[in-house]
Scaffold this motif. Structure first.
Motif, PDB file in Angstrom:
ATOM      1  N   LEU A 189      59.301 -44.721 111.292  1.00  0.00           N
ATOM      2  CA  LEU A 189      59.776 -43.471 110.435  1.00  0.00           C
ATOM      3  C   LEU A 189      59.409 -43.741 108.926  1.00  0.00           C
ATOM      4  O   LEU A 189      59.550 -42.805 108.010  1.00  0.00           O
ATOM      5  N   GLY A 190      58.851 -44.899 108.710  1.00  0.00           N
ATOM      6  CA  GLY A 190      58.452 -45.111 107.116  1.00  0.00           C
ATOM      7  C   GLY A 190      59.314 -45.923 106.534  1.00  0.00           C
ATOM      8  O   GLY A 190      59.020 -46.265 105.217  1.00  0.00           O
ATOM      9  N   MET A 191      60.409 -46.345 107.022  1.00  0.00           N
ATOM     10  CA  MET A 191      61.404 -47.471 106.262  1.00  0.00           C
ATOM     11  C   MET A 191      60.711 -48.750 106.024  1.00  0.00           C
ATOM     12  O   MET A 191      59.894 -49.261 106.824  1.00  0.00           O
ATOM     13  N   THR A 192      60.756 -49.122 104.722  1.00  0.00           N
ATOM     14  CA  THR A 192      60.360 -50.449 104.268  1.00  0.00           C
ATOM     15  C   THR A 192      60.951 -51.500 105.074  1.00  0.00           C
ATOM     16  O   THR A 192      61.933 -51.170 105.822  1.00  0.00           O
ATOM     17  N   LEU A 193      60.366 -52.845 105.122  1.00  0.00           N
ATOM     18  CA  LEU A 193      60.978 -54.045 105.758  1.00  0.00           C
ATOM     19  C   LEU A 193      62.439 -54.329 105.045  1.00  0.00           C
ATOM     20  O   LEU A 193      63.302 -54.681 105.777  1.00  0.00           O
ATOM     21  N   GLU A 194      62.504 -54.061 103.714  1.00  0.00           N
ATOM     22  CA  GLU A 194      63.552 -54.457 102.881  1.00  0.00           C
ATOM     23  C   GLU A 194      64.712 -53.363 103.476  1.00  0.00           C
ATOM     24  O   GLU A 194      65.898 -53.779 103.730  1.00  0.00           O
ATOM     25  N   GLU A 195      64.351 -52.186 103.577  1.00  0.00           N
ATOM     26  CA  GLU A 195      65.412 -51.155 104.097  1.00  0.00           C
ATOM     27  C   GLU A 195      65.627 -51.528 105.504  1.00  0.00           C
ATOM     28  O   GLU A 195      67.102 -51.283 105.645  1.00  0.00           O
ATOM     29  N   ALA A 196      64.820 -51.912 106.302  1.00  0.00           N
ATOM     30  CA  ALA A 196      65.221 -52.273 107.578  1.00  0.00           C
ATOM     31  C   ALA A 196      66.285 -53.490 107.521  1.00  0.00           C
ATOM     32  O   ALA A 196      67.112 -53.476 108.394  1.00  0.00           O
ATOM     33  N   ARG A 197      66.090 -54.530 106.656  1.00  0.00           N
ATOM     34  CA  ARG A 197      66.861 -55.613 106.557  1.00  0.00           C
ATOM     35  C   ARG A 197      68.254 -55.089 106.242  1.00  0.00           C
ATOM     36  O   ARG A 197      69.097 -55.734 106.646  1.00  0.00           O
ATOM     37  N   VAL A 198      68.222 -54.242 105.258  1.00  0.00           N
ATOM     38  CA  VAL A 198      69.661 -53.673 104.886  1.00  0.00           C
ATOM     39  C   VAL A 198      70.312 -53.168 106.020  1.00  0.00           C
ATOM     40  O   VAL A 198      71.506 -53.357 106.360  1.00  0.00           O
ATOM     41  N   MET A 199      69.645 -52.267 107.015  1.00  0.00           N
ATOM     42  CA  MET A 199      70.237 -51.494 108.061  1.00  0.00           C
ATOM     43  C   MET A 199      70.621 -52.633 109.138  1.00  0.00           C
ATOM     44  O   MET A 199      71.601 -52.717 109.820  1.00  0.00           O
ATOM     45  N   VAL A 200      69.730 -53.633 109.269  1.00  0.00           N
ATOM     46  CA  VAL A 200      70.337 -54.762 110.294  1.00  0.00           C
ATOM     47  C   VAL A 200      71.483 -55.488 110.016  1.00  0.00           C
ATOM     48  O   VAL A 200      72.394 -55.934 110.910  1.00  0.00           O
ATOM     49  N   THR A 201      71.336 -55.899 108.660  1.00  0.00           N
ATOM     50  CA  THR A 201      72.717 -56.663 107.997  1.00  0.00           C
ATOM     51  C   THR A 201      73.958 -55.898 108.046  1.00  0.00           C
ATOM     52  O   THR A 201      74.790 -56.176 108.673  1.00  0.00           O
ATOM     53  N   LEU A 202      73.880 -54.517 107.975  1.00  0.00           N
ATOM     54  CA  LEU A 202      74.770 -53.372 108.148  1.00  0.00           C
ATOM     55  C   LEU A 202      75.396 -53.506 109.749  1.00  0.00           C
ATOM     56  O   LEU A 202      76.626 -53.634 109.673  1.00  0.00           O
ATOM     57  N   ARG A 203      74.453 -53.267 110.311  1.00  0.00           N
ATOM     58  CA  ARG A 203      74.683 -53.362 111.801  1.00  0.00           C
ATOM     59  C   ARG A 203      75.455 -54.613 112.192  1.00  0.00           C
ATOM     60  O   ARG A 203      76.300 -54.592 113.114  1.00  0.00           O
ATOM     61  N   ARG A 204      74.886 -55.671 111.966  1.00  0.00           N
ATOM     62  CA  ARG A 204      75.565 -56.898 112.336  1.00  0.00           C
ATOM     63  C   ARG A 204      76.701 -57.146 111.775  1.00  0.00           C
ATOM     64  O   ARG A 204      77.790 -57.954 112.409  1.00  0.00           O
ATOM     65  N   ALA A 205      77.104 -56.662 110.768  1.00  0.00           N
ATOM     66  CA  ALA A 205      78.695 -56.791 110.130  1.00  0.00           C
ATOM     67  C   ALA A 205      79.482 -55.780 110.553  1.00  0.00           C
ATOM     68  O   ALA A 205      80.671 -56.203 110.769  1.00  0.00           O
ATOM     69  N   THR A 206      79.067 -54.829 111.326  1.00  0.00           N
ATOM     70  CA  THR A 206      79.809 -53.843 112.128  1.00  0.00           C
ATOM     71  C   THR A 206      79.996 -53.661 113.540  1.00  0.00           C
ATOM     72  O   THR A 206      80.576 -52.934 114.145  1.00  0.00           O
ATOM     73  N   HIS A 207      79.347 -54.545 114.223  1.00  0.00           N
ATOM     74  CA  HIS A 207      79.051 -54.568 115.466  1.00  0.00           C
ATOM     75  C   HIS A 207      79.452 -56.042 116.011  1.00  0.00           C
ATOM     76  O   HIS A 207      78.966 -56.879 115.367  1.00  0.00           O
ATOM     77  N   THR A 208      79.691 -56.051 117.266  1.00  0.00           N
ATOM     78  CA  THR A 208      79.826 -57.409 118.076  1.00  0.00           C
ATOM     79  C   THR A 208      78.446 -58.057 118.336  1.00  0.00           C
ATOM     80  O   THR A 208      77.474 -57.280 118.453  1.00  0.00           O
ATOM     81  N   PRO A 209      78.287 -59.126 118.633  1.00  0.00           N
ATOM     82  CA  PRO A 209      77.040 -59.614 119.304  1.00  0.00           C
ATOM     83  C   PRO A 209      76.500 -58.892 120.369  1.00  0.00           C
ATOM     84  O   PRO A 209      75.430 -58.990 120.806  1.00  0.00           O
ATOM     85  N   ALA A 210      77.800 -58.387 121.276  1.00  0.00           N
ATOM     86  CA  ALA A 210      77.095 -57.532 122.349  1.00  0.00           C
ATOM     87  C   ALA A 210      76.672 -56.202 122.121  1.00  0.00           C
ATOM     88  O   ALA A 210      76.146 -55.444 122.920  1.00  0.00           O
ATOM     89  N   GLY A 211      76.783 -55.941 120.746  1.00  0.00           N
ATOM     90  CA  GLY A 211      76.507 -54.647 120.271  1.00  0.00           C
ATOM     91  C   GLY A 211      77.472 -53.510 120.264  1.00  0.00           C
ATOM     92  O   GLY A 211      77.232 -52.190 119.909  1.00  0.00           O
ATOM     93  N   ASP A 212      78.605 -53.711 120.391  1.00  0.00           N
ATOM     94  CA  ASP A 212      79.901 -52.960 120.404  1.00  0.00           C
ATOM     95  C   ASP A 212      80.248 -52.579 118.974  1.00  0.00           C
ATOM     96  O   ASP A 212      80.269 -53.688 118.360  1.00  0.00           O
ATOM     97  N   TYR A 213      80.730 -51.498 118.682  1.00  0.00           N
ATOM     98  CA  TYR A 213      81.223 -51.224 117.530  1.00  0.00           C
ATOM     99  C   TYR A 213      82.360 -51.860 117.208  1.00  0.00           C
ATOM    100  O   TYR A 213      83.424 -51.621 117.890  1.00  0.00           O
ATOM    101  N   ARG A 214      82.562 -52.604 115.964  1.00  0.00           N
ATOM    102  CA  ARG A 214      83.863 -53.199 115.747  1.00  0.00           C
ATOM    103  C   ARG A 214      84.873 -52.208 114.704  1.00  0.00           C
ATOM    104  O   ARG A 214      84.415 -51.808 113.660  1.00  0.00           O
TER     105      ARG A 214
END
Length: 149
Positions: free
Chosen positions: A63-88
């Motif tokens: 969709l055109g997101m930069t690697l840095e923007e993708a890194r921020v998205m992944v960091t946010l997801r990891r902080a708000t979800h469990t390792p199994a992928g469930d929303y915390r």
């Protein structure tokens, strides 16, 4: 009942996401994907949520997101979800290791992307209606999709 997680090697994760092993290794080298476990012999093992993150990374990049923007998205997801992928539901702002500036920039970028996506969705729907009318005599897609034609 305890849920058993499936773990993927780098090659298996790549195969599941339909990318090369090198792509998975590249994202791992950049810190975008981290193994959930490492075996005694040093083999990286990735859980189901890593597969979801990898697919999300591929979509975001497409969709055109930069690697840095993708890194921020992944960091946010990891902080708000469990390792199994469930929303915390219990996450707090302190759990998110991103600055307010990074989050505001991500939010602004996502709004721009959403607006562009909405415009394109409208254009695609219009084009679909035009094609339907021109090539099927105006028959609705549902009739074509269900095999009524």
């Amino acid at each position: 009942m305890t849920q058993t997680l499936t773990y993927y090697t780098t090659a298996e994760l790549a195969r599941e996401a339909n990318v090369t092993r090198r792509t998975v290794m590249h994202y791992a080298d950049l810190g975008l994907l981290t193994p959930d476990q490492v075996t005694a012999s040093g083999r990286a093992l990735y859980g189901p949520y890593s597969l979801r993150l990898l697919r999300d990374l591929l979509d975001l990049r497409g969709l055109g997101m930069t690697l840095e923007e993708a890194r921020v998205m992944v960091t946010l997801r990891r902080a708000t979800h469990t390792p199994a992928g469930d929303y915390r539901r219990d996450w707090t702002r302190e759990d998110v290791p991103l600055s307010d500036e990074e989050l505001h920039a991500l939010h602004a970028r996502l709004r721009i992307m959403n607006e562009a996506y909405a415009r394109q969705a409208e254009n695609l729907a219009r084009f679909d209606r035009w094609l339907t009318k021109r090539f099927t005599g105006g028959v609705p897609n549902e009739a074509i999709d269900t095999g009524l034609l």
